[in-house]
Design a protein around this motif. Sequence first.
Motif, PDB file in Angstrom:
ATOM      1  N   PRO A  36       0.827  -1.207   0.000  1.00 35.79           N
ATOM      2  CA  PRO A  36       0.000   0.000   0.000  1.00 35.79           C
ATOM      3  C   PRO A  36       0.861   1.257   0.000  1.00 35.79           C
ATOM      4  O   PRO A  36       2.082   1.190   0.201  1.00 35.79           O
ATOM      5  N   SER A  39       4.203   2.176   2.297  1.00 34.75           N
ATOM      6  CA  SER A  39       4.719   0.919   2.859  1.00 34.75           C
ATOM      7  C   SER A  39       6.228   0.796   2.754  1.00 34.75           C
ATOM      8  O   SER A  39       6.822  -0.124   3.323  1.00 34.75           O
ATOM      9  N   HIS A 191       1.535  -0.769  -6.993  1.00 35.40           N
ATOM     10  CA  HIS A 191       0.510  -0.952  -5.962  1.00 35.40           C
ATOM     11  C   HIS A 191      -0.620  -1.819  -6.516  1.00 35.40           C
ATOM     12  O   HIS A 191      -1.607  -2.080  -5.838  1.00 35.40           O
ATOM     13  N   ASN A 207       5.159  -3.461   4.067  1.00 30.98           N
ATOM     14  CA  ASN A 207       4.146  -2.870   4.945  1.00 30.98           C
ATOM     15  C   ASN A 207       4.836  -2.124   6.068  1.00 30.98           C
ATOM     16  O   ASN A 207       5.637  -2.706   6.807  1.00 30.98           O
ATOM     17  N   PHE A 232      -4.401  -8.297   2.682  1.00 29.04           N
ATOM     18  CA  PHE A 232      -4.036  -7.394   1.590  1.00 29.04           C
ATOM     19  C   PHE A 232      -4.203  -8.020   0.211  1.00 29.04           C
ATOM     20  O   PHE A 232      -4.669  -7.374  -0.726  1.00 29.04           O
TER      21      PHE A 232
END
Length: 347
Positions: A36, A39, A191, A207, A232
């Motif tokens: 994300p 991260s 992403h 992350n 995720f």
Amino acid sequence: MYVELKNVVKTYDTYRAADNIDLAIEEGRLVALLGPSGSGKTTILRMIAGLEHQDSGDIIIDGRVVNDVPGSERGIGFVFQNYALFRYMTVFDNIAFGLEVQKRDKAFIRSRVEELIALTDLKGLEKRYPNQLSGGQRQRVAFARAIAPSPRLLLLDEPFAAIDAKVRKDLRIWLRETISRLGVTSIFVTHDQEEAIEVADEIVITNRGHVEQTGTPMEICTDPKTAFVARFIGRGAEVSRIGAFSGFESAGDLCAIVQPEFVHVFRDGEEGAAGGVPTQAGVVQQAAFRGANYELQLTACGETLTAFRSLEQPAPAAGEVVQLYIARAKGLRGEETVPLFNRYLAK
């Protein structure tokens, strides 16, 4: 290993973008850094490139510690998200730029640029300027410029972000095939999960400045090792008590992630299709056409699930009662995951 990061730390003010990163990438691999926003994936890429300097730890390329080596001397090609083409240079001159910096002779430059123009399907566009090109063409020029000096390592920052969906799909295939032919070790930031799964040999999930998991696309999707990766990756639904579903009674009150591809749904008259696996009632909340399939939102056992249904089968209507079973799930036990299989199915 061709690229290694050992205990690498990078902090911006109070935010630790890289928190004791350990990472090893084999030569010739095409690796995706996926995570994300915030991260740490772009920070990792920029530190490898020498565009950012780590606070501590070692970056090693081809057995050489490059902590104090300028980016221009690391043997790296870099493709920027916005392409960073020289707008007053033609396609030919953009591709030739790195070779001219190396002071290669004109005959070699012409031969190499012509070779790359053919490789990147830019024949006939040599005299055009960037503003006369499509997004996909500009991306291929940026790629050709990056590999012109024959780097041993290629880095790409969100390489498809500025390109429309159809061209992006075609470029993914083209990039994978081209890098495979060249055999150059490559790392790209994205992403987009679908992009990482389609293109990469290996995916690194990041992350909060940590590497959560490294593995092949198949390993990442089917065997997430941490609760973060399980949540995720994919479009899974989190259920608070998987033991409420048929075939998972032994899991009791364990929370779990259930991916839509493992939820099997049957309308009235289709129960036999379950092959003898016990099913339970669910209610369709929404059925949406997604191009390749129908996506169903369902409630069952007080939980909300997502399921896919083939276009060859009629889509249930909202409010319709259906039968369903779950084939497998990922149990969440703290930060770790536990593979769970429906006991009525062979593992």
